[in-house]
Scaffold this active site. Structure first.
Site, short mmCIF file in Angstrom:
data_model
loop_
_atom_site.label_atom_id
_atom_site.label_comp_id
_atom_site.label_asym_id
_atom_site.label_seq_id
_atom_site.Cartn_x
_atom_site.Cartn_y
_atom_site.Cartn_z
N HIS A 1 -15.25 -4.48 6.74
CA HIS A 1 -14.43 -4.16 5.57
C HIS A 1 -14.54 -5.22 4.47
O HIS A 1 -13.71 -5.26 3.56
CB HIS A 1 -12.96 -3.97 5.96
CG HIS A 1 -12.75 -2.94 7.02
ND1 HIS A 1 -12.87 -1.59 6.79
CD2 HIS A 1 -12.48 -3.07 8.35
CE1 HIS A 1 -12.65 -0.92 7.91
NE2 HIS A 1 -12.43 -1.79 8.87
N LYS B 1 0.83 -1.21 0.00
CA LYS B 1 0.00 0.00 0.00
C LYS B 1 0.86 1.25 0.00
O LYS B 1 0.54 2.25 -0.64
CB LYS B 1 -0.95 -0.02 1.20
CG LYS B 1 -2.05 -1.06 1.10
CD LYS B 1 -3.00 -0.97 2.27
CE LYS B 1 -4.17 -1.94 2.11
NZ LYS B 1 -3.76 -3.33 2.10
N GLU C 1 -3.52 7.37 7.46
CA GLU C 1 -4.29 8.19 6.55
C GLU C 1 -5.37 8.95 7.30
O GLU C 1 -5.77 8.56 8.40
CB GLU C 1 -4.98 7.31 5.48
CG GLU C 1 -4.04 6.60 4.54
CD GLU C 1 -4.79 5.71 3.57
OE1 GLU C 1 -5.97 5.42 3.83
OE2 GLU C 1 -4.19 5.32 2.56
N ARG D 1 -6.14 -8.24 -10.11
CA ARG D 1 -6.81 -9.49 -10.49
C ARG D 1 -8.24 -9.16 -10.90
O ARG D 1 -8.69 -8.02 -10.78
CB ARG D 1 -6.82 -10.47 -9.32
CG ARG D 1 -7.43 -9.87 -8.04
CD ARG D 1 -7.54 -10.88 -6.93
NE ARG D 1 -7.86 -10.29 -5.65
CZ ARG D 1 -9.06 -9.91 -5.25
NH1 ARG D 1 -10.09 -10.03 -6.08
NH2 ARG D 1 -9.26 -9.39 -4.05
#
Length: 666
Positions: free
Chosen positions: A235, A116, A200, A291
């Site tokens: 999530h 990430k 973040e 993917r």
């Protein structure tokens, strides 16, 4: 185009790839673990190769074994599906070194987007909007604390590697930051072997909107518009739709351009998804999945394209089938992920045999992507997805109506499912209005998780009528087999000498007895229920459904009978009752009933009795451990333990007879 490919996956995606290959005249090789030897994807492929025992690390995650299968069967390419090795750069590189095409992006692209932190640095350089945050190499507590202060609370502490909510913490105040960092580090290290973190800005009410991108080996990249995947729990996506509701045209265009720029920045080839958070008119890059995504069918439904076919054409060196200006959107599509899980118990997976499985009818408006059939098992070893239910219509309102109807028609018995929960989401006024966001389930929790209600009079009437009609059928069959089919002893009309012809039934509803008195009438039955009396009549149709008339209201429902247990499936709701009938209980016991079989696959945790031991009704006999829970098997009556078939530590299958029990104390 390839002549033979190996599908390095299982379940619905392996079935989907196999069907597309069959349409294109490409032979396929399935791989399977021992748990999947009879699975649907194995039957759909032309050849099959055993990988090993059920655990994924001993089968589907064995890259060397999969490559050996490809070499041995002459497969020219490997389709990884999603999950397992689909985003494993090492496996993609090993395929290339073995001269076998990996149907996916290059190892370098997988590596670039696998971190990430690294992906955000690349996206920042490519001009793709980012959530304000820290993605630096300095992972000291001081550096992370300073970054959080500069960003401003609340912040999101997130593992750089992996996904699925692991290694993720929301921090709303500075005094909670250090504990969150330590917790996220430990979880990330355990799950991914990498404790690198990023920080973040935490968006309180964002939507999750993603762009489907596709690139070929000739340098062309296009996007196939967006999907909204905001309805999530822990999530994990629950519902996905395309196009995203109420997204301004200029935002849609800018997001599509950003997705293409992200893919071009890493020379992307094949199918990929660029994911964004969207709030207050702004969108921010969060990650790229290198993917095909689980939710790709909604894109296929609105564009009319087969993305698996696109993958095969691109991997064989061909150009993209269409240019950007040739792609367009038609109508609206929604996908619901049907899982074997218990929403009321924190969505805990449910395992066992699919004893009754009836999906809605497929057609232009309804599509069911599945990898299971009736009587298949939902295994403890893999993701418990049963199917992806996809609907399409001319606009969103019509698609929502299609979704609600399809969910009501979907029937599953044998495991707990999220079907009723999905129906509650689809029927919610906020969802109908397009008011979606990643906190949707949390915000509407009281509506989506209503308190369990007892079976009402209508459910009791259906259960009683089904018992009466099936008993009538069984008696009629027995009479036909007997030497005197017209004997009054074969009657089922409740006749009594000098008395009202009635019968009393009791149904157990969550352990509580619910009485029903049956009065036999010339043209049906009068049922005395807790709330009053009703007249009922009906029949069991050729499909096995109950066609009933209750006080003049005629309808069709499904009742699934397992011994003394009845599951009533009616308009998307299911009710479980147990017939507490002494005669039926005795007959069930004589046929080997009594609850002495394993209710699901698991391990014998404890055996609490010995052979020859006399026990009372309700005595704990065996404790079965499955899915981190213990299930106690108790004596159905007073009696004696005759035989024990297993010992503590033994693994047992769903339905395995655990012991032999003789009622009556021997």
């Amino acid at each position: 185009m390839f002549s033979k490919i190996l599908i390095a996956n299982r379940g619905e995606i392996a079935c989907r790839v196999a069907r597309t290959c069959r349409r294109l005249g490409i032979r396929t090789v399935a791989v399977y673990s021992d748990a999947d030897a009879e699975a649907m994807h194995v039957d759909l492929c032309d050849e099959a190769w055993r990988l090993g025992p059920p655990p994924a690390r001993e089968s589907y995650l064995l890259g060397d074994a999969i490559l050996e299968a490809a070499r041995a069967t002459g497969a020219e390419a490997i389709h990884p599906g999603y999950g397992f090795l689909s985003e494993n750069a090492g496996f993609a590189r090993a395929c290339s070194e073995a001269g076998i095409v990996f149907i996916g992006p290059t190892p370098e692209a997988i590596e670039a987007m696998g971190s990430k932190s690294e992906s955000k640095r690349l996206m920042e350089k490519a001009g793709v909007p980012l959530v304000p945050g820290y993605h630096g190499a300095d992972q000291s507590m001081e550096a992370l604390r300073a970054a959080a202060h500069d960003i401003g609370y609340p912040v999101l502490v997130k593992a750089s590697a992996g996904g699925g909510g692991k290694g993720m913490r929301v921090v709303r105040a500075a005094d909670a930051l250090e504990a969150a960092i330590e917790g996220a580090r430990n979880e990330a290290a355990g799950a991914f072997g990498d404790d690198t973190l990023l920080i973040e800005k935490y968006l309180d009410a964002p939507r999750h909107v993603e762009i489907q991108v596709f690139g070929d080996t000739h340098g062309t990249v296009v996007h196939l518009f967006e999907r909204d995947c905001s309805i999530q729990r822990r999530h994990q996506k629950v519902l996905e739709e395309a196009p995203a509701p109420d997204l301004p045209a200029e935002t849609r265009a800018a997001m599509g351009a950003a997705g293409v720029a992200a893919a071009q920045a890493i020379g992307y080839v094949g199918a990929g998804t660029v994911e964004f958070l969207y709030q207050d008119g702004q969108f921010y890059f969060i990650e790229m999945n290198t993917r095909l995504q689980v939710e790709h069918p909604v894109t296929e439904m609105i564009t009319g394209q087969d993305l698996v076919e696109w993958q095969l054409r691109v991997a064989s060196g061909g150009t993209l089938p269409l240019a950007q200006e040739e792609l367009s959107v038609s109508g609206h599509a929604i996908e619901a992920r049907v899982y074997a899980e218990d929403p009321a118990n924190d969505f805990l997976p449910s395992i066992g045999r699919l004893r009754h499985l009836r999906p809605p009818s497929e057609g232009p408006h309804v599509r069911v992507d599945t990898g299971v059939r009736q009587d298949d098992r939902v295994s403890m070893h893999y993701d418990p997805m049963i199917a992806k239910l996809v609907v399409w219509d001319s606009d969103r309102a019509a698609a929502v109506r299609r979704l609600r109807a399809a969910l009501e028609a979907y029937q599953v018995v044998g495991v707990s499912t999220n079907l009723e929960f999905l129906g509650s989401v689809a029927a919610h006024r906020a969802f109908a209005a397009g008011e979606v966001g990643t906190r949707f389930i949390e915000m509407h929790e009281s509506d989506l998780f209503p308190a369990a209600a007892p079976a009402d009079d209508g459910v009791l009437a259906l259960a009683a009528l089904d018992v009466l009609l099936r008993r009538q059928t069984e008696v009629a069959a027995a009479a036909a087999r007997s030497g005197d089919p017209y004997s009054p002893w074969h009657g089922t009309d409740g006749w009594r000498l000098n008395d009202d012809n009635y019968q009393r039934m009791v149904f157990l509803d969550a352990g509580e007895g619910r009485p029903v008195t049956v009065h036999y009438q010339r043209d049906g039955y009068r049922l005395d229920l807790p709330g009053g009396s009703v007249m009922v009549r009906g029949e069991i149709d050729a499909q096995g459904d109950l066609v009933c008339d209750i006080d003049g209201f005629r309808r069709r429902v499904t009742v699934v009978r397992q011994g003394l247990d009845l599951v009533i499936l009616d308009c998307g709701r299911h009710h479980c009752l147990t017939l507490d009938d002494p005669a039926a209980r005795a007959a069930d016991r004589d046929q080997g009933g009594g609850g002495l079989a394993a209710p699901m696959p698991g391990k014998i945790a404890r055996v609490l009795v010995e052979v020859g031991q006399t026990v009372e009704k309700g005595t704990a006999l065996v404790v079965l451990e499955a899915m981190k829970m213990e299930h106690t098997i108790t004596a159905p009556d007073d009696g004696t333990v005759v035989t024990l078939h297993f010992e503590a530590g033994d693994q047992v299958d769903d339905g395995a007879a655990l012991l032999e029990f003789e009622p009556g104390g021997g």
